[in-house]
Write a protein that holds these residues in place. Structure first.
Motif, PDB file in Angstrom:
ATOM      1  N   VAL A  84       0.571  -1.316  -0.238  1.00  0.00           N
ATOM      2  CA  VAL A  84       0.299  -0.136   0.076  1.00  0.00           C
ATOM      3  C   VAL A  84       0.646   1.237  -0.018  1.00  0.00           C
ATOM      4  O   VAL A  84       2.289   1.137  -0.150  1.00  0.00           O
ATOM      5  CB  VAL A  84      -1.188   0.367   0.933  1.00  0.00           C
ATOM      6  CG1 VAL A  84      -1.771  -0.872   0.887  1.00  0.00           C
ATOM      7  CG2 VAL A  84      -0.176   0.196   2.524  1.00  0.00           C
ATOM      8  N   ASN A 104      -6.460  -8.195   4.474  1.00  0.00           N
ATOM      9  CA  ASN A 104      -7.861  -7.667   4.932  1.00  0.00           C
ATOM     10  C   ASN A 104      -7.896  -6.942   6.939  1.00  0.00           C
ATOM     11  O   ASN A 104      -8.570  -6.021   7.183  1.00  0.00           O
ATOM     12  CB  ASN A 104      -9.054  -8.220   4.337  1.00  0.00           C
ATOM     13  CG  ASN A 104      -9.723  -8.584   3.342  1.00  0.00           C
ATOM     14  OD1 ASN A 104      -8.995  -7.560   2.447  1.00  0.00           O
ATOM     15  ND2 ASN A 104     -10.405  -9.529   3.278  1.00  0.00           N
ATOM     16  N   LEU A 163      -5.032  -3.587   6.177  1.00  0.00           N
ATOM     17  CA  LEU A 163      -5.961  -3.180   6.019  1.00  0.00           C
ATOM     18  C   LEU A 163      -7.256  -2.476   7.255  1.00  0.00           C
ATOM     19  O   LEU A 163      -7.660  -1.117   7.391  1.00  0.00           O
ATOM     20  CB  LEU A 163      -6.490  -3.076   5.118  1.00  0.00           C
ATOM     21  CG  LEU A 163      -5.997  -3.363   3.580  1.00  0.00           C
ATOM     22  CD1 LEU A 163      -7.138  -3.642   2.523  1.00  0.00           C
ATOM     23  CD2 LEU A 163      -4.715  -1.971   3.383  1.00  0.00           C
ATOM     24  N   THR A 173      -7.208   1.398   9.047  1.00  0.00           N
ATOM     25  CA  THR A 173      -9.121   2.489   8.940  1.00  0.00           C
ATOM     26  C   THR A 173      -9.514   2.705  10.173  1.00  0.00           C
ATOM     27  O   THR A 173      -9.223   3.748  10.894  1.00  0.00           O
ATOM     28  CB  THR A 173      -9.568   1.121   8.173  1.00  0.00           C
ATOM     29  OG1 THR A 173      -9.456   1.145   6.920  1.00  0.00           O
ATOM     30  CG2 THR A 173     -11.161   2.386   8.213  1.00  0.00           C
ATOM     31  N   TYR A 231      -4.085   5.323   3.366  1.00  0.00           N
ATOM     32  CA  TYR A 231      -3.583   4.850   2.087  1.00  0.00           C
ATOM     33  C   TYR A 231      -4.226   4.848   0.620  1.00  0.00           C
ATOM     34  O   TYR A 231      -5.724   5.003   1.246  1.00  0.00           O
ATOM     35  CB  TYR A 231      -3.225   3.296   2.631  1.00  0.00           C
ATOM     36  CG  TYR A 231      -4.851   2.739   2.826  1.00  0.00           C
ATOM     37  CD1 TYR A 231      -4.368   1.832   1.836  1.00  0.00           C
ATOM     38  CD2 TYR A 231      -5.292   2.448   3.618  1.00  0.00           C
ATOM     39  CE1 TYR A 231      -5.819   0.932   1.827  1.00  0.00           C
ATOM     40  CE2 TYR A 231      -6.301   1.829   4.240  1.00  0.00           C
ATOM     41  CZ  TYR A 231      -6.856   0.918   2.679  1.00  0.00           C
ATOM     42  OH  TYR A 231      -7.731   0.402   2.841  1.00  0.00           O
ATOM     43  N   GLU A 264      -3.794   0.484  -3.161  1.00  0.00           N
ATOM     44  CA  GLU A 264      -3.437  -1.003  -3.241  1.00  0.00           C
ATOM     45  C   GLU A 264      -3.056  -1.522  -4.258  1.00  0.00           C
ATOM     46  O   GLU A 264      -3.201  -2.104  -5.466  1.00  0.00           O
ATOM     47  CB  GLU A 264      -4.596  -1.954  -2.797  1.00  0.00           C
ATOM     48  CG  GLU A 264      -3.446  -3.519  -1.891  1.00  0.00           C
ATOM     49  CD  GLU A 264      -4.613  -4.545  -1.575  1.00  0.00           C
ATOM     50  OE1 GLU A 264      -4.334  -5.822  -1.426  1.00  0.00           O
ATOM     51  OE2 GLU A 264      -6.437  -3.784  -0.950  1.00  0.00           O
TER      52      GLU A 264
END
Length: 210
Positions: free
Chosen positions: A50, A157, A160, A164, A170, A173
């Motif tokens: 990322v 996941n 990320l 978050t 970011y 990806e």
């Protein structure tokens, strides 16, 4: 000259082989120990595909610096307390297992190279065993190139989600995550294995003719 060069390579590969075996044991013990007794000085990290949106700038006496994320960023995990969430546990274990897998594959790669170098300068260089070894080397290089993409597919996941949760912005990806150079070299080595196989077959034909 050739003999001394091969001898130097054998020593170099042997040092790297046994050195990485020691590192593998140390890292494995450190991962387990740090999981139950977190050490503030111990940190494990892995590249993540990322890009950070925010550019960090700083100023010192006489110069100005900046840090940006071009290509990949690095996720560093430093446990401060043993009471962390299941999501963070998964990320920590995934990073640890990925590191151990990379070290293990590299050790297997060095072992095959060691066995191959032992036959250099001897009639056994063109043999069925070496064909298998070179194929194995090619396969291990490809596997090393796929470790990080596989790791990200399994844990992306969660990573990320943590970013978050902590409001870390970011951008896109990256799709082509991994070491494409290793994949290319691995394919070339597999091609080299076919050259060795042809040389081995010619050698067998010559021996039968004689």
């Amino acid at each position: 000259m050739k003999t001394s060069y091969i001898k130097f390579l054998r020593i170099l590969i042997a040092v790297a082989y046994y050195g990485l075996m020691a590192v593998l044991v140390i890292v494995g013990v450190a991962l387990i120990f740090n999981y139950f007794e977190p050490q503030s000085t111990m940190q494990f990290s892995m590249d993540i595909p990322v890009q950070l949106n925010k550019k960090v700038s700083f100023q010192e006496n006489g110069w100005v610096g900046s840090v940006t994320s071009s290509g990949y960023s690095t996720l560093a995990v430093n446990l401060r307390d043993s009471a962390f969430t299941q999501q963070n546990t998964l990320i920590y274990l995934a990073i640890g297992l990925a590191i151990l897998l990379i070290l293990s594959l590299t050790i297997c790669l060095l072992y095959q190279i060691r066995q191959l170098l032992r036959t250099m300068g001897t009639p056994a260089v063109f043999s069925g065993e070496n064909v298998v070894r070179i194929r194995t080397i090619g396969g291990l290089l490809i596997a090393l190139g796929l470790v990080k993409p596989l790791w990200w597919w399994l844990i992306g996941n969660n990573v990320l989600g943590v970013m978050t949760q902590h409001r870390i912005n970011y951008s896109c990806e990256q799709i082509s995550f991994g070491d494409s150079n290793l994949l290319l070299v691995g394919l070339l080595v597999l091609g080299l294995a076919e050259v060795f196989r042809s040389g081995y077959q010619l050698k067998q034909e010559q021996e039968l003719t004689i």
